[in-house]
Design an enzyme around this catalytic site. Structure first.
Site, PDB file in Angstrom:
ATOM      1  N   ASP A  49      -6.129  24.399  -4.301  1.00  0.00           N
ATOM      2  CA  ASP A  49      -6.506  23.479  -5.359  1.00  0.00           C
ATOM      3  C   ASP A  49      -5.929  24.059  -6.652  1.00  0.00           C
ATOM      4  O   ASP A  49      -6.408  25.064  -7.163  1.00  0.00           O
ATOM      5  CB  ASP A  49      -8.030  23.356  -5.446  1.00  0.00           C
ATOM      6  CG  ASP A  49      -8.476  22.325  -6.485  1.00  0.00           C
ATOM      7  OD1 ASP A  49      -7.729  22.100  -7.467  1.00  0.00           O
ATOM      8  OD2 ASP A  49      -9.571  21.769  -6.337  1.00  0.00           O
TER       9      ASP A  49
ATOM     10  N   LYS B  47      -7.654  15.035 -13.917  1.00  0.00           N
ATOM     11  CA  LYS B  47      -7.876  16.005 -14.988  1.00  0.00           C
ATOM     12  C   LYS B  47      -6.704  16.005 -15.983  1.00  0.00           C
ATOM     13  O   LYS B  47      -6.553  15.084 -16.764  1.00  0.00           O
ATOM     14  CB  LYS B  47      -8.105  17.385 -14.387  1.00  0.00           C
ATOM     15  CG  LYS B  47      -9.183  17.437 -13.291  1.00  0.00           C
ATOM     16  CD  LYS B  47     -10.565  17.079 -13.780  1.00  0.00           C
ATOM     17  CE  LYS B  47     -11.671  17.473 -12.821  1.00  0.00           C
ATOM     18  NZ  LYS B  47     -11.723  16.714 -11.572  1.00  0.00           N
TER      19      LYS B  47
ATOM     20  N   TYR C  45     -14.463  24.078  -5.448  1.00  0.00           N
ATOM     21  CA  TYR C  45     -15.073  22.929  -6.112  1.00  0.00           C
ATOM     22  C   TYR C  45     -16.193  22.379  -5.230  1.00  0.00           C
ATOM     23  O   TYR C  45     -16.040  22.248  -4.022  1.00  0.00           O
ATOM     24  CB  TYR C  45     -13.967  21.894  -6.309  1.00  0.00           C
ATOM     25  CG  TYR C  45     -14.316  20.607  -6.990  1.00  0.00           C
ATOM     26  CD1 TYR C  45     -15.081  20.567  -8.151  1.00  0.00           C
ATOM     27  CD2 TYR C  45     -13.804  19.407  -6.491  1.00  0.00           C
ATOM     28  CE1 TYR C  45     -15.357  19.372  -8.783  1.00  0.00           C
ATOM     29  CE2 TYR C  45     -14.069  18.197  -7.124  1.00  0.00           C
ATOM     30  CZ  TYR C  45     -14.836  18.179  -8.263  1.00  0.00           C
ATOM     31  OH  TYR C  45     -15.099  16.986  -8.889  1.00  0.00           O
TER      32      TYR C  45
ATOM     33  N   ARG D 126       0.816  -1.213   0.000  1.00  0.00           N
ATOM     34  CA  ARG D 126       0.000   0.000   0.000  1.00  0.00           C
ATOM     35  C   ARG D 126       0.848   1.260   0.000  1.00  0.00           C
ATOM     36  O   ARG D 126       0.406   2.332  -0.444  1.00  0.00           O
ATOM     37  CB  ARG D 126      -0.956  -0.014   1.200  1.00  0.00           C
ATOM     38  CG  ARG D 126      -1.873   1.175   1.280  1.00  0.00           C
ATOM     39  CD  ARG D 126      -3.077   0.929   2.180  1.00  0.00           C
ATOM     40  NE  ARG D 126      -2.738   0.417   3.489  1.00  0.00           N
ATOM     41  CZ  ARG D 126      -2.287   1.174   4.502  1.00  0.00           C
ATOM     42  NH1 ARG D 126      -2.115   2.467   4.332  1.00  0.00           N
ATOM     43  NH2 ARG D 126      -2.012   0.626   5.669  1.00  0.00           N
TER      44      ARG D 126
END
Length: 388
Positions: A176, A201, A103, A50
């Site tokens: 962001d 994105k 957002y 992980r």
């Protein structure tokens, strides 16, 4: 060894010695360690899958270079990156000063999860002067969160000024930076403590994988982000890390095409009688242009337009007539997209009245002439529905 054991422990394959351009995709939860001492030596060894294997480490190194950071943490989505970063630096009783144009999922996380955990969120108007925003920071304020340009409506913030004001008051600054993609804008070079991206994105660039990142430069902050990832158990798939690293290789050339086509289409829209305004930070005369010119090295393909006042049905007619533009959320992939923004604006505290419908466009990698023809078709439908 007997047959059942040989199925579990087959003979080792000989190494081919081939060196590929990209890292190997390692899939594994268990990591085999060389000796007993290594089992609990987390500083020297990866002791569990992980924590990240070859593709993960290659992606982190590349993002550190992109963001000019010393440490980057990976998350399974952009929303997870924002949530993970905020959880890592906030605790019960703290106040978060959050930009009102954040957002929508960021706002939802603040209003639902952080509120339940005892963190108060105060929203601020991004159009306020820097000193006015700084004046909102109180004794309980621990984090100033920025998003520039603002989601949907593209307000530009004075990031260096706000980061400096926060630092002088002992407040951490997070941003962001998905619009800048870590390439067009370098928040850490402007005094911001944590730069967050939705890698889904532009870094991914192909609308087929989710991931987020949080980059930091200062050791103490980086340690808190890392501890947050370990404690909550965030992890990303090796294939997705590989896909993001592959997308990163072409980020510059794709962004150049997005910017070139986006500018051309934005300028064309300025001349249309159906359009009241174009909200594109890189257009001279647009709101925030001077900040963009000062701080950014380029623009991406995401911007908005304001239609002339008309019934809501006319905005729907505009969107429904589009054939090349897809109607869908997210952005940053190779395809062009459009959405109407008005339903999302209702939750804002400092809501601006635009007069007409607000439509966000993402300009993809198609030929701009085809996109303009598609928009012309949509605007004709808008005019007909508006009774013009």
């Amino acid at each position: 060894m007997r047959p059942p054991t040989r199925l579990v422990h087959p003979p080792a394959a000989s190494a081919s010695g081939a060196q590929t351009v990209n890292p190997a995709i390692q899939k594994g939860s268990t990591v085999l360690l060389p000796d007993t001492a290594a089992l609990y030596d987390d500083d020297a060894f990866v002791t569990y899958g992980r924590a990240g294997l070859a593709a993960h480490e290659a992606l982190k190194a590349a993002l550190c270079d992109l963001e000019q950071a010393t440490s980057v943490e990976l998350y399974p989505s952009g929303v997870a990156a924002t949530a993970g970063a905020l959880l890592a630096v906030l605790q019960a009783g703290d106040e978060l000063l959050m930009v009102d144009t954040a957002y929508k999922p960021t706002r939802r996380f603040c209003d639902r999860t952080l509120a339940r955990l005892g963190v108060q969120t105060q929203y601020y108007d991004p159009t306020l002067p820097t000193d006015a925003i700084a004046g909102l920071m109180g004794s309980r304020t621990r984090v100033l969160f920025l998003e520039s340009p603002g989601s949907l409506s593209f307000e530009m913030q004075d990031v260096p000024g706000l980061a400096a004001a926060a630092r002088s008051r002992g407040v951490l600054s997070l941003i962001d930076n998905t619009w800048g993609a870590g390439h067009l804008f370098k928040p850490l070079n402007h005094g911001v403590d944590v730069s967050i991206q939705s890698l889904t994105k532009y870094v991914g660039g192909h609308s087929d994988a989710f991931m987020g990142s949080a980059a930091a430069r200062e050791t103490g902050i980086a340690s808190r982000l890392q501890a947050g990832v370990v404690d909550i158990g965030w992890s990303v798939a090796a294939e997705d890390a590989y896909a993001m690293l592959r997308g990163l290789r072409t980020l510059d050339v794709r962004l150049r095409r997005h910017e070139e086509s986006g500018r051309a289409i934005a300028e064309w829209l300025l001349g249309r009688e159906e359009v009241a305004a174009v909200l594109h930070p890189a257009l001279p005369g647009a709101p925030g242009y001077e900040i963009w010119k000062r701080d950014y090295s380029g623009a991406c393909g995401l911007f908005a337009l304001i239609l002339k006042p008309a019934p809501e049905a006319a905005t729907a007619a505009f969107l429904d007539a589009l054939e090349v533009f897809g109607l869908g959320f997210s952005w940053g992939g190779f395809e062009s997209l459009a959405i109407n923004c008005d339903p999302q604006l209702k939750v804002r505290k400092f809501r601006r009245e635009y007069g007409g419908g607000l439509v966000r466009l993402h300009i993809g990698l198609e030929d701009p002439a085809d996109l303009i023809a598609d928009l012309e078709r949509g605007l004709a439908a808008f005019q007909a529905a508006a009774g013009g």
